[in-house]
Scaffold this motif. Structure first.
Motif, PDB file in Angstrom:
ATOM      1  N   GLY A 242       0.823  -1.213   0.000  1.00  0.00           N
ATOM      2  CA  GLY A 242       0.000   0.000   0.000  1.00  0.00           C
ATOM      3  C   GLY A 242       0.850   1.254   0.000  1.00  0.00           C
ATOM      4  N   ALA A 243       1.923   1.239   0.770  1.00  0.00           N
ATOM      5  CA  ALA A 243       2.809   2.405   0.820  1.00  0.00           C
ATOM      6  C   ALA A 243       3.457   2.655  -0.537  1.00  0.00           C
ATOM      7  N   LEU A 244       3.839   1.594  -1.227  1.00  0.00           N
ATOM      8  CA  LEU A 244       4.424   1.755  -2.556  1.00  0.00           C
ATOM      9  C   LEU A 244       3.395   2.316  -3.534  1.00  0.00           C
ATOM     10  N   MET A 245       2.173   1.818  -3.454  1.00  0.00           N
ATOM     11  CA  MET A 245       1.132   2.272  -4.377  1.00  0.00           C
ATOM     12  C   MET A 245       0.771   3.734  -4.154  1.00  0.00           C
ATOM     13  N   ARG A 246       0.721   4.164  -2.899  1.00  0.00           N
ATOM     14  CA  ARG A 246       0.308   5.547  -2.621  1.00  0.00           C
ATOM     15  C   ARG A 246       1.235   6.560  -3.274  1.00  0.00           C
ATOM     16  N   ARG A 247       2.516   6.212  -3.427  1.00  0.00           N
ATOM     17  CA  ARG A 247       3.475   7.145  -4.028  1.00  0.00           C
ATOM     18  C   ARG A 247       3.920   6.712  -5.429  1.00  0.00           C
ATOM     19  N   SER A 248       3.390   5.610  -5.929  1.00  0.00           N
ATOM     20  CA  SER A 248       3.875   5.056  -7.208  1.00  0.00           C
ATOM     21  C   SER A 248       5.392   4.895  -7.170  1.00  0.00           C
ATOM     22  N   HIS A 249       5.867   4.282  -6.100  1.00  0.00           N
ATOM     23  CA  HIS A 249       7.297   4.041  -5.919  1.00  0.00           C
ATOM     24  C   HIS A 249       7.678   2.662  -6.441  1.00  0.00           C
ATOM     25  N   ALA A 250       8.908   2.547  -6.889  1.00  0.00           N
ATOM     26  CA  ALA A 250       9.478   1.253  -7.251  1.00  0.00           C
ATOM     27  C   ALA A 250      10.729   1.022  -6.403  1.00  0.00           C
ATOM     28  N   VAL A 251      10.847  -0.172  -5.861  1.00  0.00           N
ATOM     29  CA  VAL A 251      12.053  -0.556  -5.125  1.00  0.00           C
ATOM     30  C   VAL A 251      12.667  -1.753  -5.843  1.00  0.00           C
ATOM     31  N   VAL A 252      13.918  -1.591  -6.264  1.00  0.00           N
ATOM     32  CA  VAL A 252      14.592  -2.595  -7.082  1.00  0.00           C
ATOM     33  C   VAL A 252      15.815  -3.103  -6.328  1.00  0.00           C
ATOM     34  N   GLY A 253      15.987  -4.405  -6.279  1.00  0.00           N
ATOM     35  CA  GLY A 253      17.193  -4.965  -5.689  1.00  0.00           C
ATOM     36  C   GLY A 253      18.208  -5.273  -6.770  1.00  0.00           C
ATOM     37  N   PHE A 254      19.495  -5.208  -6.394  1.00  0.00           N
ATOM     38  CA  PHE A 254      20.551  -5.543  -7.363  1.00  0.00           C
ATOM     39  C   PHE A 254      21.659  -6.309  -6.678  1.00  0.00           C
ATOM     40  N   TRP A 255      22.041  -7.433  -7.299  1.00  0.00           N
ATOM     41  CA  TRP A 255      23.189  -8.240  -6.869  1.00  0.00           C
ATOM     42  C   TRP A 255      23.993  -8.553  -8.112  1.00  0.00           C
ATOM     43  N   LEU A 256      25.245  -8.117  -8.130  1.00  0.00           N
ATOM     44  CA  LEU A 256      26.080  -8.231  -9.323  1.00  0.00           C
ATOM     45  C   LEU A 256      26.190  -9.673  -9.817  1.00  0.00           C
ATOM     46  N   ASN A 257      26.123 -10.638  -8.913  1.00  0.00           N
ATOM     47  CA  ASN A 257      26.267 -12.039  -9.317  1.00  0.00           C
ATOM     48  C   ASN A 257      25.297 -12.438 -10.426  1.00  0.00           C
ATOM     49  N   HIS A 258      24.147 -11.782 -10.479  1.00  0.00           N
ATOM     50  CA  HIS A 258      23.163 -12.154 -11.488  1.00  0.00           C
ATOM     51  C   HIS A 258      23.543 -11.680 -12.887  1.00  0.00           C
ATOM     52  N   THR A 259      24.579 -10.874 -13.004  1.00  0.00           N
ATOM     53  CA  THR A 259      25.062 -10.477 -14.335  1.00  0.00           C
ATOM     54  C   THR A 259      26.163 -11.411 -14.838  1.00  0.00           C
ATOM     55  N   LEU A 260      26.766 -12.179 -13.935  1.00  0.00           N
ATOM     56  CA  LEU A 260      27.986 -12.899 -14.291  1.00  0.00           C
ATOM     57  C   LEU A 260      27.750 -14.055 -15.251  1.00  0.00           C
ATOM     58  N   ASP A 261      26.530 -14.594 -15.311  1.00  0.00           N
ATOM     59  CA  ASP A 261      26.235 -15.630 -16.301  1.00  0.00           C
ATOM     60  C   ASP A 261      25.524 -15.040 -17.518  1.00  0.00           C
ATOM     61  N   ARG A 262      25.621 -13.731 -17.652  1.00  0.00           N
ATOM     62  CA  ARG A 262      25.092 -13.025 -18.818  1.00  0.00           C
ATOM     63  C   ARG A 262      26.242 -12.212 -19.410  1.00  0.00           C
ATOM     64  N   PRO A 263      27.099 -12.837 -20.218  1.00  0.00           N
ATOM     65  CA  PRO A 263      28.348 -12.194 -20.673  1.00  0.00           C
ATOM     66  C   PRO A 263      28.156 -10.822 -21.288  1.00  0.00           C
ATOM     67  N   ALA A 264      27.067 -10.621 -22.011  1.00  0.00           N
ATOM     68  CA  ALA A 264      26.863  -9.323 -22.664  1.00  0.00           C
ATOM     69  C   ALA A 264      26.751  -8.204 -21.630  1.00  0.00           C
ATOM     70  N   MET A 265      26.137  -8.489 -20.482  1.00  0.00           N
ATOM     71  CA  MET A 265      25.976  -7.467 -19.446  1.00  0.00           C
ATOM     72  C   MET A 265      27.320  -7.069 -18.851  1.00  0.00           C
ATOM     73  N   VAL A 266      28.240  -8.028 -18.772  1.00  0.00           N
ATOM     74  CA  VAL A 266      29.564  -7.737 -18.226  1.00  0.00           C
ATOM     75  C   VAL A 266      30.450  -7.086 -19.283  1.00  0.00           C
ATOM     76  N   ASP A 267      30.507  -7.685 -20.459  1.00  0.00           N
ATOM     77  CA  ASP A 267      31.427  -7.216 -21.499  1.00  0.00           C
ATOM     78  C   ASP A 267      31.115  -5.788 -21.939  1.00  0.00           C
ATOM     79  N   GLU A 268      29.841  -5.510 -22.186  1.00  0.00           N
ATOM     80  CA  GLU A 268      29.451  -4.174 -22.657  1.00  0.00           C
ATOM     81  C   GLU A 268      29.749  -3.114 -21.608  1.00  0.00           C
ATOM     82  N   ALA A 269      29.422  -3.423 -20.350  1.00  0.00           N
ATOM     83  CA  ALA A 269      29.653  -2.453 -19.286  1.00  0.00           C
ATOM     84  C   ALA A 269      31.139  -2.225 -19.054  1.00  0.00           C
ATOM     85  N   LEU A 270      31.929  -3.300 -19.003  1.00  0.00           N
ATOM     86  CA  LEU A 270      33.371  -3.135 -18.794  1.00  0.00           C
ATOM     87  C   LEU A 270      34.006  -2.342 -19.929  1.00  0.00           C
TER      88      LEU A 270
END
Length: 317
Positions: A242-270
Motif C-alpha cells: 500500500g505504501a508503494l502504491m500511494r506514491r507510485s514508488h518502485a524498489v529494485v534490488g541488485f546483486w552483481l552475481n546475477h550479471t555474471l552468467d550473462r556475458p553481454a551485461m559484463v562485457d558491454e559495461a566493462l
C-alpha cells in the motif's frame, strides 16, 4: 603459497595468514599469480556468513584480483568468487579480462565489482532518464564515487551524495556531485529534498539499509525508483504494498552475481567503463593499500567507514 584464510565465521580476528597449497584450475578456469586483490564491503559479510551467498569453510576471502595468467603470461583482472586474498587464485576464463597498458592495478580492480555495480545501478536498475535527480548514498565509497561520476553519462540532471564527514562530502563535490549532505539517518529525507531545491528526488542508489533506507523512501518522488544494492547497517527493511502504491514508488534490488552468467551485461559495461577511464571522463578514486598480512586491519577500516575509494591488498610488493 601465502593466503588469508578463515576456519570459522566471526569478526576480523578469524582472518589468519597461512601457507596453503596452490589451487588447481578446473576445466574452464585459469590460474592467476596475484599482484593485487580488491576489498569490498561484501567481504565483511562473507566473513560472518551473513551475505546473500552462503559461504563454506575453510574460506579464503576475496572475489577480485589483478595478476598474470600462468598459462599465457597476460596481465588480467578477474572475478574469482572467492580465493582472492592469496598469492595464486583461480577464476573462470569467461570472467578474466586483459588489462590495458597504462591501467594500474587499483584502477583495474575498481572497474570490476564496483564499476560494474555502479554502471548497472544507473543503466539496468534505475534506468535514469535525462534530467532526473539521482541520490548516491555513501558517495565517497568505492561504488559511490564511481556512481557520482557516471551520473552525468546516464543523463542525470542533479546528483546528490551523502557522506558521513565534511571531508568526505567535499570529496563528493570534487567528484561531480551537485550537493552533498550529512549521511546521518535522522532527518536525512528532509536534507535530500532540500538539496534537490525543494523537490522530491527521482532515483536513490542505496546500500545502507535500516533507517537510511526508510528516510530515503520519504524523499522519493512519485514514480521514483529506489535501488537497494547493500545492507551495510546489517538492518533489513520490510515494505508494504500500500505504501508503494500511494506514491507510485518502485524498489529494485541488485546483486552483481546475477550479471555474471550473462556475458553481454559484463562485457558491454566493462568496455564502456574502460573507455571512460581512457578518455578521462571517469577517474576511479584510489583508496588505502594494505599488505596481504594486514587484511584484518583492512576489513576493520572498511567496515568502520574509515576508507574512501577502492581499497586493495598488495599481494606482491
Amino acid at each position: 603459497m601465502r593466503a588469508i584464510q578463515q576456519t570459522e565465521f566471526g569478526g576480523p580476528e578469524v582472518l589468519q595468514l597461512v601457507d596453503v597449497p596452490t589451487p588447481e584450475p578446473a576445466d574452464g578456469e585459469v590460474l592467476i599469480k596475484v599482484t593485487t586483490a580488491g576489498l569490498n564491503f561484501a567481504d565483511t559479510h562473507a566473513r560472518e556468513d551473513s551475505y546473500l551467498a552462503k559461504q563454506t569453510l575453510p574460506l579464503i576471502p576475496g572475489s577480485e584480483v589483478v595478476g598474470v595468467r600462468e598459462d599465457t603470461g597476460q596481465r588480467v583482472v578477474a572475478l574469482c568468487g572467492t580465493g582472492g586474498y592469496a598469492e595464486y587464485a583461480t577464476a573462470p576464463e569467461s570472467l578474466t579480462f586483459p588489462v590495458a597498458d597504462g591501467v594500474d592495478d587499483a584502477t583495474a580492480l575498481a572497474m570490476v565489482i564496483q564499476g560494474l555495480t555502479a554502471w548497472h545501478l544507473h543503466a539496468t536498475c534505475a534506468r535514469v532518464r535525462p534530467g532526473e535527480s539521482v541520490v548516491v548514498v555513501s558517495g565517497a565509497g568505492g561504488t559511490g564515487s564511481l556512481a557520482i561520476q557516471l551520473g552525468r553519462a546516464f543523463g542525470a540532471g542533479r546528483v546528490i551524495a551523502t557522506a558521513s564527514t565534511p571531508e568526505k562530502r567535499e570529496l563528493c563535490l570534487e567528484l561531480g556531485a551537485d550537493a552533498a549532505v550529512d549521511a546521518h539517518p535522522e532527518g536525512l529525507g528532509e536534507r535530500l529534498v532540500e538539496a534537490n531545491l525543494g523537490e522530491r528526488v527521482d532515483v536513490v542508489l542505496e546500500m545502507a539499509g535500516g533507517k537510511v533506507f526508510e528516510e530515503c523512501l520519504t524523499a522519493l518522488a512519485p514514480f521514483g525508483r529506489m535501488v537497494a544494492y547493500g545492507i551495510a547497517s546489517r538492518e533489513q527493511n520490510e515494505l508494504r504494498t500500500g505504501a508503494l502504491m500511494r506514491r507510485s514508488h518502485a524498489v529494485v534490488g541488485f546483486w552483481l552475481n546475477h550479471t555474471l552468467d550473462r556475458p553481454a551485461m559484463v562485457d558491454e559495461a566493462l568496455h564502456g567503463l574502460f573507455e571512460k577511464v581512457r578518455s578521462g571522463e571517469l577517474k576511479p578514486l584510489r583508496g588505502a593499500s594494505y599488505p596481504l598480512e594486514e587484511a584484518r586491519q583492512a576489513q576493520i577500516d572498511l567496515g568502520g567507514r574509515r576508507t574512501t575509494g577502492k581499497v586493495v591488498l598488495r599481494v606482491a610488493d
